[in-house]
Design a protein around this motif. Structure first.
Motif, mmCIF file in Angstrom:
data_model
loop_
_atom_site.group_PDB
_atom_site.id
_atom_site.type_symbol
_atom_site.label_atom_id
_atom_site.label_comp_id
_atom_site.label_asym_id
_atom_site.label_seq_id
_atom_site.Cartn_x
_atom_site.Cartn_y
_atom_site.Cartn_z
ATOM 1 N N ALA A 58 24.940 -29.883 30.913
ATOM 2 C CA ALA A 58 25.730 -28.848 30.607
ATOM 3 C C ALA A 58 25.496 -28.763 28.581
ATOM 4 C CB ALA A 58 26.639 -28.396 30.517
ATOM 5 N N VAL A 59 25.328 -29.647 28.186
ATOM 6 C CA VAL A 59 25.070 -29.902 26.701
ATOM 7 C C VAL A 59 24.270 -29.273 26.247
ATOM 8 C CG1 VAL A 59 25.181 -31.239 24.758
ATOM 9 C CG2 VAL A 59 27.182 -31.340 25.941
ATOM 10 N N ALA A 60 22.889 -29.945 27.141
ATOM 11 C CA ALA A 60 21.857 -29.876 27.079
ATOM 12 C C ALA A 60 21.179 -28.055 27.277
ATOM 13 C CB ALA A 60 20.563 -31.194 27.979
ATOM 14 N N ASN A 61 21.522 -27.787 27.744
ATOM 15 C CA ASN A 61 21.028 -25.879 28.343
ATOM 16 C C ASN A 61 22.192 -25.030 27.181
ATOM 17 O OD1 ASN A 61 20.584 -26.978 30.318
ATOM 18 N ND2 ASN A 61 22.084 -26.756 32.143
ATOM 19 N N THR A 62 22.979 -25.347 26.724
ATOM 20 C CA THR A 62 23.478 -24.961 25.098
ATOM 21 C C THR A 62 22.699 -24.614 24.463
ATOM 22 O OG1 THR A 62 25.883 -25.430 27.240
ATOM 23 C CG2 THR A 62 25.602 -24.837 24.461
ATOM 24 N N LEU A 63 22.373 -26.852 24.237
ATOM 25 C CA LEU A 63 21.729 -26.506 23.329
ATOM 26 C C LEU A 63 19.932 -25.565 23.564
ATOM 27 C CD1 LEU A 63 22.411 -30.075 21.841
ATOM 28 C CD2 LEU A 63 22.976 -27.760 21.153
ATOM 29 N N SER A 64 19.681 -25.612 24.314
ATOM 30 C CA SER A 64 18.729 -24.635 24.812
ATOM 31 C C SER A 64 18.465 -23.348 24.503
ATOM 32 C CB SER A 64 17.684 -25.059 26.465
ATOM 33 O OG SER A 64 17.394 -26.704 26.346
ATOM 34 N N ALA A 65 19.958 -23.269 24.719
ATOM 35 C CA ALA A 65 20.205 -21.268 24.457
ATOM 36 C C ALA A 65 20.348 -21.053 23.469
ATOM 37 C CB ALA A 65 21.637 -21.336 26.029
ATOM 38 N N ALA A 66 21.144 -21.943 22.504
ATOM 39 C CA ALA A 66 21.135 -21.320 21.124
ATOM 40 C C ALA A 66 19.525 -21.229 20.412
ATOM 41 C CB ALA A 66 21.496 -22.058 20.513
ATOM 42 N N LEU A 67 18.707 -22.293 21.040
ATOM 43 C CA LEU A 67 17.684 -23.054 20.426
ATOM 44 C C LEU A 67 16.764 -22.110 20.448
ATOM 45 C CD1 LEU A 67 15.224 -24.183 18.649
ATOM 46 C CD2 LEU A 67 14.889 -25.109 20.853
ATOM 47 N N GLY A 68 16.653 -20.494 21.610
ATOM 48 C CA GLY A 68 16.397 -19.709 22.064
ATOM 49 C C GLY A 68 16.927 -18.525 21.817
ATOM 50 N N ALA A 69 17.762 -18.559 21.303
ATOM 51 C CA ALA A 69 18.650 -17.391 20.846
ATOM 52 C C ALA A 69 18.341 -17.315 18.981
ATOM 53 C CB ALA A 69 19.885 -17.423 20.998
ATOM 54 N N LEU A 70 18.045 -18.222 18.519
ATOM 55 C CA LEU A 70 17.752 -18.403 17.205
ATOM 56 C C LEU A 70 15.632 -18.283 17.231
ATOM 57 C CD1 LEU A 70 18.591 -19.327 14.691
ATOM 58 C CD2 LEU A 70 17.622 -21.314 14.687
ATOM 59 N N VAL A 71 15.453 -19.001 18.496
ATOM 60 C CA VAL A 71 13.964 -18.604 18.386
ATOM 61 C C VAL A 71 13.712 -17.073 18.307
ATOM 62 C CG1 VAL A 71 11.478 -18.455 19.572
ATOM 63 C CG2 VAL A 71 12.572 -20.515 18.515
ATOM 64 N N ALA A 72 14.331 -16.158 18.855
ATOM 65 C CA ALA A 72 14.427 -14.386 19.308
ATOM 66 C C ALA A 72 14.382 -14.084 18.153
ATOM 67 C CB ALA A 72 14.723 -14.197 20.553
ATOM 68 N N TRP A 73 15.803 -14.331 17.545
ATOM 69 C CA TRP A 73 15.873 -13.929 15.993
ATOM 70 C C TRP A 73 15.126 -14.247 15.160
ATOM 71 C CZ3 TRP A 73 17.045 -15.798 11.175
ATOM 72 C CH2 TRP A 73 17.817 -15.132 10.617
ATOM 73 N N VAL A 74 14.102 -14.843 15.297
ATOM 74 C CA VAL A 74 13.256 -15.425 13.996
ATOM 75 C C VAL A 74 12.475 -14.140 14.051
ATOM 76 C CG1 VAL A 74 12.013 -16.233 12.989
ATOM 77 C CG2 VAL A 74 14.702 -17.459 13.100
ATOM 78 N N VAL A 75 11.566 -14.099 15.998
ATOM 79 C CA VAL A 75 10.805 -13.078 15.711
ATOM 80 C C VAL A 75 10.770 -11.708 15.896
ATOM 81 C CG1 VAL A 75 9.786 -12.283 18.172
ATOM 82 C CG2 VAL A 75 9.497 -15.280 17.859
ATOM 83 N N LEU A 76 11.556 -11.536 16.198
ATOM 84 C CA LEU A 76 12.702 -10.216 15.552
ATOM 85 C C LEU A 76 12.731 -9.725 14.269
ATOM 86 C CD1 LEU A 76 15.118 -9.535 18.673
ATOM 87 C CD2 LEU A 76 13.101 -8.113 18.179
ATOM 88 N N ARG A 77 13.103 -10.634 13.610
ATOM 89 C CA ARG A 77 13.310 -10.365 12.363
ATOM 90 C C ARG A 77 11.393 -10.335 11.170
ATOM 91 N NH1 ARG A 77 17.141 -13.203 7.712
ATOM 92 N NH2 ARG A 77 16.602 -12.398 6.390
ATOM 93 N N ALA A 78 11.003 -11.108 12.342
ATOM 94 C CA ALA A 78 9.295 -11.101 11.728
ATOM 95 C C ALA A 78 8.885 -9.543 12.030
ATOM 96 C CB ALA A 78 8.781 -12.113 11.907
ATOM 97 N N ARG A 79 9.484 -9.404 13.310
ATOM 98 C CA ARG A 79 8.456 -8.059 13.995
ATOM 99 C C ARG A 79 9.057 -6.683 12.642
ATOM 100 N NH1 ARG A 79 9.157 -7.671 19.859
ATOM 101 N NH2 ARG A 79 8.121 -9.528 20.653
ATOM 102 N N ARG A 80 10.183 -6.758 12.652
ATOM 103 C CA ARG A 80 11.142 -5.585 11.247
ATOM 104 C C ARG A 80 10.431 -5.497 10.202
ATOM 105 N NH1 ARG A 80 17.290 -7.289 13.146
ATOM 106 N NH2 ARG A 80 17.058 -6.432 14.686
ATOM 107 N N GLN A 81 9.989 -6.706 9.436
ATOM 108 C CA GLN A 81 9.523 -6.870 7.684
ATOM 109 C C GLN A 81 7.628 -6.561 8.019
ATOM 110 O OE1 GLN A 81 10.167 -10.931 6.661
ATOM 111 N NE2 GLN A 81 12.282 -10.097 6.474
#
Length: 81
Positions: A58-81
């Motif tokens: 459960a901890v590993a899956n939660t950390l993976s979800a957080a990492l995936g969401a953070l990577v997506a946030w970075v990708v979306l932010r880079a696309r906007r610039q």
């Protein structure tokens, strides 16, 4: 084995692309969704014969979800610039 042993293969593509499809949802919300989904899976495994539930999964899956969401946030932010 290591700290996070492999269990059953799960298709990760829908989970990884969800934050990209719904960019208005925050990283913390996607992390909470990952946590809830992980708890649901672990609870079901605890009820199935021949399977076992593990809090480390459960901890590993939660950390993976957080990492995936953070990577997506970075990708979306880079696309906007």
């Amino acid at each position: 084995m290591g700290l996070f042993p492999l269990t059953a293969p799960v298709p990760a593509e829908p989970c990884c692309s969800a934050p990209l499809l719904r960019p208005g949802i925050s990283v913390s919300t996607w992390t909470a969704v990952g946590f809830g989904g992980s708890l649901l899976v672990e609870a079901c495994q605890a009820l199935l014969p021949g399977r076992f539930s593990n809090h480390v999964d459960a901890v590993a899956n939660t950390l993976s979800a957080a990492l995936g969401a953070l990577v997506a946030w970075v990708v979306l932010r880079a696309r906007r610039q």
